[in-house]
Design a protein around this motif. Structure first.
Motif, PDB file in Angstrom:
ATOM      1  N   GLY A  25       0.863  -1.142   0.042  1.00  0.00           N
ATOM      2  CA  GLY A  25       0.027  -0.051  -0.210  1.00  0.00           C
ATOM      3  C   GLY A  25       0.970   1.163   0.000  1.00  0.00           C
ATOM      4  O   GLY A  25       0.413   2.268  -0.623  1.00  0.00           O
ATOM      5  N   GLN A  26       2.074   1.372   0.846  1.00  0.00           N
ATOM      6  CA  GLN A  26       2.750   2.425   1.084  1.00  0.00           C
ATOM      7  C   GLN A  26       3.418   2.595  -0.597  1.00  0.00           C
ATOM      8  O   GLN A  26       3.668   3.798  -0.989  1.00  0.00           O
ATOM      9  N   LEU A  27       4.032   1.532  -1.286  1.00  0.00           N
ATOM     10  CA  LEU A  27       4.478   1.685  -2.671  1.00  0.00           C
ATOM     11  C   LEU A  27       3.489   2.205  -3.441  1.00  0.00           C
ATOM     12  O   LEU A  27       3.842   2.797  -4.311  1.00  0.00           O
ATOM     13  N   ALA A  28       2.308   1.874  -3.272  1.00  0.00           N
ATOM     14  CA  ALA A  28       1.283   2.309  -4.177  1.00  0.00           C
ATOM     15  C   ALA A  28       1.141   3.538  -4.191  1.00  0.00           C
ATOM     16  O   ALA A  28       1.052   4.486  -5.146  1.00  0.00           O
ATOM     17  N   ARG A  29       0.994   4.169  -3.009  1.00  0.00           N
ATOM     18  CA  ARG A  29       0.771   5.526  -2.640  1.00  0.00           C
ATOM     19  C   ARG A  29       2.117   6.324  -3.087  1.00  0.00           C
ATOM     20  O   ARG A  29       1.811   7.436  -3.762  1.00  0.00           O
ATOM     21  N   GLU A  30       3.283   5.929  -3.033  1.00  0.00           N
ATOM     22  CA  GLU A  30       4.547   6.727  -3.601  1.00  0.00           C
ATOM     23  C   GLU A  30       4.436   6.706  -5.090  1.00  0.00           C
ATOM     24  O   GLU A  30       4.684   7.716  -5.746  1.00  0.00           O
ATOM     25  N   LEU A  31       4.202   5.637  -5.734  1.00  0.00           N
ATOM     26  CA  LEU A  31       4.031   5.592  -7.165  1.00  0.00           C
ATOM     27  C   LEU A  31       3.018   6.488  -7.807  1.00  0.00           C
ATOM     28  O   LEU A  31       3.055   6.985  -8.896  1.00  0.00           O
ATOM     29  N   LYS A  32       1.952   6.488  -7.259  1.00  0.00           N
ATOM     30  CA  LYS A  32       0.757   7.299  -7.517  1.00  0.00           C
ATOM     31  C   LYS A  32       1.604   8.789  -7.405  1.00  0.00           C
ATOM     32  O   LYS A  32       0.912   9.464  -8.516  1.00  0.00           O
ATOM     33  N   GLN A  33       1.945   9.182  -6.458  1.00  0.00           N
ATOM     34  CA  GLN A  33       2.327  10.548  -6.356  1.00  0.00           C
ATOM     35  C   GLN A  33       3.584  10.895  -7.503  1.00  0.00           C
ATOM     36  O   GLN A  33       3.697  11.949  -8.079  1.00  0.00           O
ATOM     37  N   GLN A  34       4.336   9.732  -8.137  1.00  0.00           N
ATOM     38  CA  GLN A  34       5.062  10.021  -9.226  1.00  0.00           C
ATOM     39  C   GLN A  34       4.504   9.809 -10.444  1.00  0.00           C
ATOM     40  O   GLN A  34       5.053   9.768 -11.649  1.00  0.00           O
ATOM     41  N   ASP A  35       3.041   9.668 -10.638  1.00  0.00           N
ATOM     42  CA  ASP A  35       2.252   9.600 -11.596  1.00  0.00           C
ATOM     43  C   ASP A  35       2.709   8.280 -12.614  1.00  0.00           C
ATOM     44  O   ASP A  35       2.493   7.998 -13.604  1.00  0.00           O
ATOM     45  N   CYS A  36       2.994   7.242 -11.560  1.00  0.00           N
ATOM     46  CA  CYS A  36       3.403   5.954 -12.415  1.00  0.00           C
ATOM     47  C   CYS A  36       2.166   5.035 -12.040  1.00  0.00           C
ATOM     48  O   CYS A  36       2.361   3.959 -11.097  1.00  0.00           O
ATOM     49  N   LEU A  37       1.040   5.402 -12.656  1.00  0.00           N
ATOM     50  CA  LEU A  37      -0.299   5.073 -12.409  1.00  0.00           C
ATOM     51  C   LEU A  37      -0.380   3.284 -12.380  1.00  0.00           C
ATOM     52  O   LEU A  37      -0.770   2.560 -11.603  1.00  0.00           O
ATOM     53  N   GLN A  38      -0.036   2.781 -13.674  1.00  0.00           N
ATOM     54  CA  GLN A  38       0.023   1.221 -13.740  1.00  0.00           C
ATOM     55  C   GLN A  38       0.647   0.632 -12.757  1.00  0.00           C
ATOM     56  O   GLN A  38       0.381  -0.454 -12.132  1.00  0.00           O
ATOM     57  N   TYR A  39       1.864   0.998 -12.294  1.00  0.00           N
ATOM     58  CA  TYR A  39       2.634   0.290 -11.506  1.00  0.00           C
ATOM     59  C   TYR A  39       2.020   0.456 -10.038  1.00  0.00           C
ATOM     60  O   TYR A  39       2.024  -0.576  -9.128  1.00  0.00           O
ATOM     61  N   ALA A  40       1.365   1.655  -9.498  1.00  0.00           N
ATOM     62  CA  ALA A  40       0.515   1.656  -8.366  1.00  0.00           C
ATOM     63  C   ALA A  40      -0.575   0.790  -8.261  1.00  0.00           C
ATOM     64  O   ALA A  40      -0.871   0.219  -7.307  1.00  0.00           O
ATOM     65  N   ALA A  41      -1.268   0.545  -9.506  1.00  0.00           N
ATOM     66  CA  ALA A  41      -2.370  -0.296  -9.572  1.00  0.00           C
ATOM     67  C   ALA A  41      -1.842  -1.680  -9.329  1.00  0.00           C
ATOM     68  O   ALA A  41      -2.546  -2.512  -8.607  1.00  0.00           O
ATOM     69  N   PHE A  42      -0.723  -2.278  -9.832  1.00  0.00           N
ATOM     70  CA  PHE A  42      -0.181  -3.429  -9.468  1.00  0.00           C
ATOM     71  C   PHE A  42      -0.128  -3.765  -8.143  1.00  0.00           C
ATOM     72  O   PHE A  42      -0.237  -4.757  -7.546  1.00  0.00           O
ATOM     73  N   CYS A  43       0.564  -2.831  -7.380  1.00  0.00           N
ATOM     74  CA  CYS A  43       0.846  -2.664  -5.930  1.00  0.00           C
ATOM     75  C   CYS A  43      -0.579  -2.915  -5.199  1.00  0.00           C
ATOM     76  O   CYS A  43      -0.483  -3.737  -4.339  1.00  0.00           O
TER      77      CYS A  43
END
Length: 317
Positions: free
Chosen positions: A36-54
């Protein structure tokens, strides 16, 4: 690429913690929190698909922990991120195979299933509506119809909400030129309002929100009947009954449909008469008068009616 490499390293590191080891039980709750923490960080970096995988990985952890609410929430977050990624690709006109959209559809489907298993049809219906509206906005009304229909089925205990979902379904059918299908849905809605809606004592006239919905359905149904022009032998009883109310011989018929404002009723009655007489000039004049009184969708239907009279071969539809 560096960001992608960092993501993969951290993702694998968390995943490795879930592997079973001799005499050691994996800490699934900790792994879920880290995903969940990794997803939030990736979303802030606009790496949406990676955040979704997390978020998907987080959902699997919550499933292992038998935490259905957490699983549904993680699946919903993943679905929204995949959908947002798909929208960005469309905005940038990037070539692709709609893979993010397909991933979003799968995530929504699983989240809806979890909510149904939790006996929370309201939450399931809200996700169906969310997905249907997203597909409609993406100019995919044909695909959206399934989800609006599903939402209405899940809202059986909430008649007003179910009717609003069915209205969106009818709208999508009009957008896909399935006018017969739209007429069926609108007729079903009008029947639902009269059967399940609040009514004035001693009458069959709905009140409140039900009256508004019946009025909208009535206008659209009349316009669709004028557009489709079903032959008398194929005219269903409920549609024949509707057209009878707008016959010039029935001057007292407005008392039967008092949920329509009198000015709109009389103008619609004139439209029916002009269509029957094939009076194109009168139709154009009535279109001008009705334009500010109808919704954009109803005005579109009226425009199609006029065009069909100008080009009877059907090229106007």
């Amino acid at each position: 690429m560096a960001a992608e490499g960092d993501f993969l390293m951290r993702y694998r590191a968390v995943s490795n913690k879930l592997k079973k080891r001799f005499l050691r039980k994996p800490n699934v709750a900790e792994a879920s929190e880290q995903f969940g923490q990794l997803a939030r960080e990736l979303k802030q970096q606009d790496c949406l698909q990676y955040a979704a995988f997390c978020n998907l990985a987080m959902a699997r952890c919550e499933q292992t922990l038998f935490n259905a609410p957490g699983e549904a929430l993680a699946l919903t977050d993943a679905a929204r991120l995949f959908l947002l990624s798909e929208r960005e690709n469309h905005a940038l006109r990037s070539p692709g195979f709609d893979e993010h959209l397909q991933a979003a559809l799968n995530c929504y489907s699983f989240a809806i299933k979890v909510y149904i298993e939790m006996n929370q049809p309201v939450m399931a219906a809200s996700l169906c509506l969310e997905l249907g509206n997203a597909l409609k906005e993406m100019n995919r009304p044909g695909e959206a119809t399934v989800h609006f229909q599903r939402a209405a089925e899940l809202q059986t205990q909430m008649p007003v909400e179910a009717l609003l979902s069915l209205w969106e379904l009818a709208s999508c059918k009009i957008l896909t030129r399935d006018y017969d299908g739209a007429l069926v849905v609108l007729s079903e809605m009008q029947m639902m309002c009269q059967e399940r809606g609040l009514q004035l004592p001693g009458t069959n006239t709905p009140v409140g929100a039900f009256m508004d919905i019946v009025a909208k359905c009535e206008i659209s149904r009349v316009l669709l009947l004028m557009l489709l022009e079903p032959p008398p032998q194929k005219l269903l009883p409920e549609h024949a009954q509707t057209l009878e109310r707008y016959a010039w011989e029935s001057f007292d018929s407005h008392s039967q449909v008092s949920f329509l404002p009198e000015n709109i009723f009389l103008l619609l009655q004139s439209v029916v008469m002009a269509c029957q007489e094939k009076d194109i000039d009168s139709l154009k004049s009535l279109q001008t008068e009705l334009w500010p009184l109808l919704s954009a969708e109803q005005n579109h239907l009226l425009h199609l009616v006029v065009q069909e009279r100008i080009t009877p071969s059907g090229q106007g539809v």
